[in-house]
Design an enzyme around this catalytic site. Structure first.
Site, PDB file in Angstrom:
ATOM      1  N   GLU B 241       0.771  -0.998  -0.034  1.00 42.55           N
ATOM      2  CA  GLU B 241      -0.308   0.021  -0.009  1.00 42.55           C
ATOM      3  C   GLU B 241       0.842   1.244   0.023  1.00 42.55           C
ATOM      4  O   GLU B 241       0.903   2.158  -0.830  1.00 42.55           O
ATOM      5  CB  GLU B 241      -1.112   0.114   1.254  1.00 42.55           C
ATOM      6  CG  GLU B 241      -1.887   1.391   1.320  1.00 42.55           C
ATOM      7  CD  GLU B 241      -2.858   1.015   2.159  1.00 42.55           C
ATOM      8  OE1 GLU B 241      -3.106   0.213   2.831  1.00 42.55           O
ATOM      9  OE2 GLU B 241      -3.809   2.251   2.408  1.00 42.55           O
ATOM     10  N   ARG B 319      -8.057   2.255  13.953  1.00 41.14           N
ATOM     11  CA  ARG B 319      -8.982   1.432  13.624  1.00 41.14           C
ATOM     12  C   ARG B 319      -8.715   0.511  14.982  1.00 41.14           C
ATOM     13  O   ARG B 319      -9.653  -0.645  15.005  1.00 41.14           O
ATOM     14  CB  ARG B 319      -8.473   0.762  12.446  1.00 41.14           C
ATOM     15  CG  ARG B 319      -9.527  -0.412  11.705  1.00 41.14           C
ATOM     16  CD  ARG B 319      -9.109  -0.760  10.476  1.00 41.14           C
ATOM     17  NE  ARG B 319      -9.935  -0.030   9.751  1.00 41.14           N
ATOM     18  CZ  ARG B 319     -11.092  -0.107   8.962  1.00 41.14           C
ATOM     19  NH1 ARG B 319     -11.733  -1.222   9.687  1.00 41.14           N
ATOM     20  NH2 ARG B 319     -11.663   0.680   8.225  1.00 41.14           N
ATOM     21  N   PHE B 353      -5.548  -4.085   9.485  1.00 39.55           N
ATOM     22  CA  PHE B 353      -5.268  -2.334   9.850  1.00 39.55           C
ATOM     23  C   PHE B 353      -5.466  -2.233  11.170  1.00 39.55           C
ATOM     24  O   PHE B 353      -6.090  -1.101  11.628  1.00 39.55           O
ATOM     25  CB  PHE B 353      -5.910  -1.585   8.844  1.00 39.55           C
ATOM     26  CG  PHE B 353      -5.369  -0.552   8.276  1.00 39.55           C
ATOM     27  CD1 PHE B 353      -4.344  -0.154   7.595  1.00 39.55           C
ATOM     28  CD2 PHE B 353      -6.096   0.978   8.774  1.00 39.55           C
ATOM     29  CE1 PHE B 353      -3.692   0.933   7.193  1.00 39.55           C
ATOM     30  CE2 PHE B 353      -5.500   1.945   8.302  1.00 39.55           C
ATOM     31  CZ  PHE B 353      -4.514   1.916   7.372  1.00 39.55           C
ATOM     32  N   GLU B 721     -10.481  -8.145   4.713  1.00 33.78           N
ATOM     33  CA  GLU B 721      -9.724  -8.357   5.967  1.00 33.78           C
ATOM     34  C   GLU B 721     -10.734  -9.144   7.259  1.00 33.78           C
ATOM     35  O   GLU B 721     -10.088 -10.048   7.934  1.00 33.78           O
ATOM     36  CB  GLU B 721      -9.729  -6.822   6.689  1.00 33.78           C
ATOM     37  CG  GLU B 721      -8.782  -6.198   5.676  1.00 33.78           C
ATOM     38  CD  GLU B 721      -8.953  -4.555   5.917  1.00 33.78           C
ATOM     39  OE1 GLU B 721      -7.853  -3.969   6.516  1.00 33.78           O
ATOM     40  OE2 GLU B 721      -9.688  -3.956   5.460  1.00 33.78           O
TER      41      GLU B 721
END
Lengths: 475, 770
Positions: B241, B319, B353, B721
């Site tokens: 990413e 998160r 994440f 995820e």
């Protein structure tokens, strides 16, 4: 001189051979067969798996699934090579490929050609193909699928004898002479007889001996080391002999672990299980029993077991042969009792007697394809409730594979009892002062090693001790 | 509309395998390093820092430059524009400038005529450092006040009072390690210089637009001068990413300065040293609860090791906070989140994440509560679930309107025969001195959307050619997760044509600009909707044109698998397209989508960051060898919610793959650094991801038969995820197996993650002495 090999039935000849160029780079960047992938360049991920065939000495061709990333080019001489590109014929996927494609066996697809080649090896009866699918692909890492769809596909594909594969005669015609050459002033040889090897070593006593290249390969791909004179051992016929008698096994130094697996399992099931967990199939199909000893690694999985079983090592040079108890070969970290001009010729492992009690444990972070934190082997003779002899060796506990003499003393002559094993477990701390390193702390190693003794006692009493023997509880 | 277009019958079609499956198995799928190499190609390697923290006093690169085959050697001083490859904070230099901040950092760049020459030369740099004591651990960073941003707090009610008044109270802590992505294809990029200073890059990246912008800034160009292309990645998982930019920028620098194409294919060991990983966390908690185990107050402290730069750590730690509730209502709660800056490689995005770390925290708390009350943890989990009004608002004040967790848990408990097996396991443990079994059911509720609200947008470009074939392009990148095939299915269904009629093309910044990363599980949600809109625009144009051409009502025009019905006539899509082209109708359209209804106030940590939640639950049974610390996962039953699936085969693959990857994080995958800040586990020889035999022998996956309450594409749900966190059930089951060594104890074993044999033996010793 040139080397020649067969690729999909076509003879490929390479005139000037860099002896430490890898088959992977050659396949990808010279042949432009980019289906074979580099995932790690150290033989741990299997993305570069190819199939190599060689004459088996009895008129057939023996196939092995190998990691091309740590296979040196000269090792292809007189062999047949299959890459993933070899399988699709006339625009059609072969049955294994089709089954995997239909089964959702790939996600990102990068590891997929390696799995295809490992399972294709299983389909055509390559070395180790009698193993369950999960063992055949233990050396192939996939980060996407969780493996289920690959294992499912493997079970759906039957054995597929492939009549288009080359014959032993074709291979014999291909490489009548042993290969050798010079590359940028550095010499390399691939002798085919012990006699030739003895002479070469007399002439080049400091030559680097390369058997399966599963260790030396990393010196090149990772340490970027340049090897001077190299002698490849894999074509020396006498070193590939394995003889099994009532007395025991005589294993030529060039016998690969996967080739010795079944005979070793017949010596003792714990040894068979240890070999199953020795690296993974591609490595076991290249790495030799002799190489695992000769490199002197303190964490090689072979020596502790072989020492405990009372193995004898034979070395040879122009001066002749000499033999020694295997444990005597390991002098210190990185230092073995091998003279210049000498090579490891064979290992004799006596068959355990009827009064033997044997236990071997390999402890590692991951159950398959991992290097031991601790590898312990215990071989006792028990007569009338008394331990008459004890041979115990550990890897991962010292600078060399080493016998545990205090522990042995606590067992020898003592009653075969829980108390004896407890005393022996405690005595281990006098035998070893292990390091803390990436695979485990000193404290863990000591505790786990002493528990190997305790587990042996419990196992002898019929207590279940292996997580590998457990099935889920069905409600 | 996207909600329930009658033309859609995705679920009725057979599940399709991956669009590239045939190319994967034949070896014909091309990854970056498989492309034909251009003439004059240069190969690159970095010289790496040998200190974790130091001032660079002197660099002697003469030997590097003199090495046979070396064409150029660059340092920070050679960068024409901005020396930065970071996503937001401008603190990740392409090449170290004056100082190094982690061991293994890129210090100089070598370009040579062969890969081997570049790598060999890169080891010849002589760099003189003035070392500074590095901050390596969380404690060292905390003590030094070293953080990437100030401590964040999420607060509801008065946790202190609730704790003071609670009938029961427990304190505890748990540490969990990071994780290397171990994508099988390492980082790779190829730059080709074009005319007039432009540059084209093939990059194995999840975020082509960010690479484009960073490369432009680095070279002093504008975005329009730089094009990024990615057809597929050989795995990414968040590791491409932000981390791909380093390698792409290196190639771009060499291509711009030498005028020659440049390729950087990173060695695996260097890759593991150079690139970021999942954040390591330490959790501390003080929880108050009642007799049922129902939480009445919680003071939760999350501390993470963010490494040497900011990267995406703020959002990742956010998160973690968002998922510290998981499926449970926390009435009075304070969540404190420390984001500590250390001299280790910057931690980065990785599947989940931050969510997995937050979720593991609350699941450990529940296990601890259950142990202290002597109750089965499943009862404590159920007692704490979100519920009706009064128990349906998260700590960040988002209402949970789609709470299917209670029903999913109840069903899975039944189908996996949890209670019966738990009883049999207790009996087994009574008579087994060495081997102990454990079973656990843990749920997952995962918030779907980028929490930086503006990132929730996507674009697509669809061409209908006059022969009826369709070309599809969108901002999503393919890393194996199947976003290409899912989006292509959506487009195929709009025109009612077979999937084979839709040509999927590589993601390129010159086709769809300003894209978000393919991340946050959002790829199919966002790009599927954007592509649907593009395709619908073309279809509506066709309908309007054909209605006029054939003098019929628009309602009489139907796209069916047999062809396009126009009144009583029947045309192939090709015939319809040809007529429309002759009729001067545009057959190309863009589509754009932005997720509606979400808004979040990051300062207050309040709002609705998520469009919806995806749910799941898993039961895992494990066995532990209490003498060696080895374990084996014996059986896993999963029930997972993907809404109305676009492609069940792909979704099942994501669920299994995510689960096993999560299992790896919590069991075998251990990152070890030494006291100099060197990563010791930098190869697959020492870093152990799961193998085939680690997969549970029995693994069942059932899909929950619901649909998304929100009008997502086909009412499906994101799947990338959430399944990762189903593996928390494995960790919880290992904890219970260890607890079985002292069945009457009310303590919970101090097990840390990953549960390696060494950590399991340590937990056993700790539990014995509790």
């Amino acid at each position: 001189m040139a080397i020649s090999f067969l690729l999909d039935g076509e003879t490929i000849t390479i005139d000037h051979v860099d002896p430490t160029a890898t088959v992977l780079d050659y396949v990808r960047y010279t042949l432009r067969r980019t289906g074979t992938k580099e995932g790690c360049a150290e033989g741990d991920c299997g993305a570069c798996t190819v199939l190599m065939g060689e004459a088996d000495g009895t008129g057939g061709v023996a196939w092995r699934a190998l990691n091309a990333c740590i296979l040196f080019l000269p090792m292809l001489h007189g062999k047949a090579l299959l890459t993933v590109e070899s399988l699709k014929r006339d625009g059609e996927l072969n049955p294994l490929q089709q089954t995997m494609a239909d089964n959702g066996s790939s996600q990102c697809g990068f590891c997929t050609p390696g799995f295809v080649m490992s399972l294709q090896g299983r389909a055509i009866g390559a070395l180790g193909s009698a193993l369950p699918a999960a063992d055949v692909i233990a050396g192939n890492l996939c980060r996407c699928t969780g493996y289920g769809p690959i294992l499912d596909a493997a079970e759906q594909v039957p054995t597929l004898p492939d009549e288009t594969l080359p014959s032993a005669q074709a291979l014999a015609a291909l490489a009548k002479e042993p290969a050798s050459g010079t590359w940028q002033g550095r010499q390399w040889f691939a002798p085919r007889t012990v006699e030739a090897l003895v002479q070469l070593l007399a002439d080049h006593p400091d030559a680097r001996l390369v058997a399966g290249a599963t260790d030396v390969g990393l010196w090149v791909t990772k340490a970027l080391r340049q090897l001077e004179t190299v002698i490849f051992l894999s074509d020396v016929a006498e070193l590939r002999e394995l003889s099994e008698t009532d007395e025991g096994l005589t294993i030529g130094a060039g016998v690969r672990w996967a080739e010795a697996h079944e005979a070793m399992a017949r010596l003792h099931p714990d040894l068979g299980e240890l070999v199953r967990r020795f690296a993974a199939l591609q490595i076991r199909s290249a790495a030799t029993v002799g190489g695992n000893i000769a490199n002197g690694s303190p964490i090689g999985d072979g020596p502790p077991a072989l020492i405990a079983l009372g193995a004898t090592l034979t070395l040879r040079s122009q001066e002749g042969a000499r033999s020694m108890p295997l444990e005597d070969f390991f002098l210190d970290y990185g230092k073995q009792d091998r003279h210049p001009g000498e090579f490891v010729e064979s290992i004799f492992v006596p068959r355990p007697g009827p009064d033997a009690a044997i236990h071997m444990s390999k402890l590692s972070r991951r159950l398959d394809s991992d290097i031991s934190a601790v590898c312990g082997a215990i071989a006792l003779a028990v007569r009338d409730g008394t331990i008459t002899t004890a041979r115990i060796a550990f890897g991962g506990m010292a600078a060399t594979p080493k016998r545990a003499t205090h522990c042995e003393a606590a067992l020898s002559g003592a009653p075969f009892s829980a108390e004896t094993f407890e005393a022996a477990a405690q005595a281990l701390s006098e035998d070893f002062d292990p390091l803390t390193d990436v695979r485990g702390s000193r404290a863990y190693r000591l505790e786990a090693a002493s528990n190997v003794l305790r587990r042996m006692w419990l196992a002898q009493q019929g207590t279940a001790i292996s997580v590998l023997d457990c099935e889920a509880i069905h409600g | 509309m996207a909600e329930r277009d009658p033309g859609w019958n995705v679920l009725e079609k057979p599940a399709k395998p991956h669009d590239s499956a045939a190319l994967h198995v034949s070896g014909e799928a091309r990854y970056a390093d498989d492309l034909p190499e251009p003439r004059d190609l240069l190969h690159l390697a970095f010289g790496l820092s040998t200190e974790a923290r130091a001032r660079i006093v002197d660099m002697d690169l003469a030997e590097v430059r003199a090495f046979d085959g070396v064409v150029a050697v660059y340092t920070a001083a050679d960068i024409p524009g901005v020396n930065d490859v970071s996503p937001m904070a401008h603190d990740d230099p392409l090449l170290a400038d004056g100082e190094v901040i982690y061991h293994g950092q890129a210090v100089f760049l070598v370009a040579a005529t062969s890969r081997d020459a570049a790598r060999r030369a890169a080891r010849l740099g002589r760099i003189e450092y003035e070392p500074i004591t590095p901050l390596l651990s969380l404690d060292q960073a905390r003590e030094a006040g070293s953080e990437i941003e100030p401590v964040q707090r999420m607060v509801r009610g008065d946790a202190a009072s609730a704790l003071a008044d609670a009938p029961h109270r427990l304190e505890g802590r748990v540490a969990m390690g990071g994780q290397d992505h171990f994508y099988l294809e390492g980082q790779v990029s190829i730059a080709t210089p074009l005319e007039d200073g432009q540059i084209h890059l093939v990059s194995s990246t999840q975020h082509p637009s960010e690479v484009q912008h960073l490369v432009a800034h680095m070279l002093g160009l504008v975005s329009a001068d730089v094009t990024i292309e990615v057809r597929r990645m050989g795995g990414a998982f968040g590791g491409k990413e932000t981390q791909a930019a380093l390698f792409a920028a290196a190639c771009a620098l060499v291509a711009a300065k030498t005028g020659r194409p440049a390729k950087f294919r990173c060695d695996r060991d260097d890759d593991m040293v150079l690139t970021g990983k999942r954040h390591e966390f330490e959790i501390g908690y003080d929880v108050g609860f009642d007799e049922e185990g129902r939480i009445v107050g919680l003071d939760l402290a999350l501390a993470s090791r963010c490494g040497a730069s900011v990267d995406l750590s703020p959002a990742i730690n956010d998160r973690a906070m968002f998922h510290a509730d998981n499926c449970y209502y926390l009435p009075d709660v304070v969540i404190v989140s420390e984001r500590l800056k250390t001299n280790t490689v910057s931690a980065t995005a990785f599947r989940g994440f931050g969510g997995p770390q937050g979720m593991l925290a609350i699941e450990r708390i529940i296990d601890d509560i259950a142990a202290s009350l002597g109750r089965d943890p499943i009862e404590v989990r159920i007692a704490n679930l979100y519920g009706d009004e009064g128990r349906d608002v998260t700590p960040y004040e988002m209402q949970v309107t789609d709470n299917i967790a209670p029903d999913m848990i109840a069903r899975l408990r039944e189908t996996a025969r949890y209670d019966e097996r738990a009883r049999k396991i207790a009996q087994f443990n009574e008579t087994s001195p060495v081997l102990k079994r454990g079973i656990a059911l843990t749920p997952v509720k995962f918030g779907i959307s980028f929490t930086s609200t503006h990132l929730n947008q996507a674009g697509a470009l669809v061409h209908l050619y006059a022969d009826g074939s369709i070309q599809l392009n969108h901002g999503g990148t393919e890393m194996g997760q199947g976003v290409y095939v899912k989006v292509a299915q959506v487009v195929a269904d709009v025109f009612a044509v077979p999937l084979s009629q839709v040509r999927i093309t590589a993601t390129r910044t010159d086709k769809v600009p300003n894209t978000s990363a393919t991340a946050a599980s959002s790829g199919a949600d966002l790009n599927g909707m954007a592509a649907h809109r593009a395709a619908m625009t073309i279809r509506e144009r066709l309908v309007q044109f054909l209605a006029e051409e054939f003098s019929c009502d628009a309602g009489e025009i139907l796209f069916t698998p047999d062809g396009v019905h126009v009144g009583s006539e029947m045309l192939t899509l090709g015939e319809a397209a040809r007529r429309a082209h002759i009729g001067q109708i545009s057959l190309s359209a863009t589509g754009y989508y932005a997720t509606p209804d979400i808004a979040y106030d990051r300062v207050a940590h309040k709002g609705r960051p998520f469009y919806y939640f995806a749910y799941g639950a898993a039961v895992s049974e494990v066995v532990v060898d209490t003498l060696t610390g080895e374990h084996k996962v014996l059986a896993v039953d999963i029930l997972h919610d993907v809404g109305r699936s676009l492609n069940p085969a792909i979704d099942r693959g994501q669920i299994e793959g995510g689960f096993v990857q999560g299992q790896g994080w919590l069991t075998t995958e251990e990152l070890v650094w030494d006291d100099k800040g060197r990563l010791l586990t930098h190869s697959p020889a020492t870093y152990k991801i799961p193998t085939a035999s680690d997969r549970p022998k029995r693994l069942t996956i059932d899909l929950w038969d619901g649909e998304n309450v929100q009008p997502t594409i086909n009412r499906s749900k994101a799947v990338g995820e959430p399944p990762f966190m189903l593996a928390i059930s494995v960790f919880s089951a290992i904890g219970r197996a260890i607890a079985a060594i002292q069945p009457d104890s009310r303590a919970y074993p101090p097990l840390e993650a990953p549960a390696t044999p060494e950590k399991i033996l340590a937990a056993i010793a700790g539990h014995r002495s509790s």
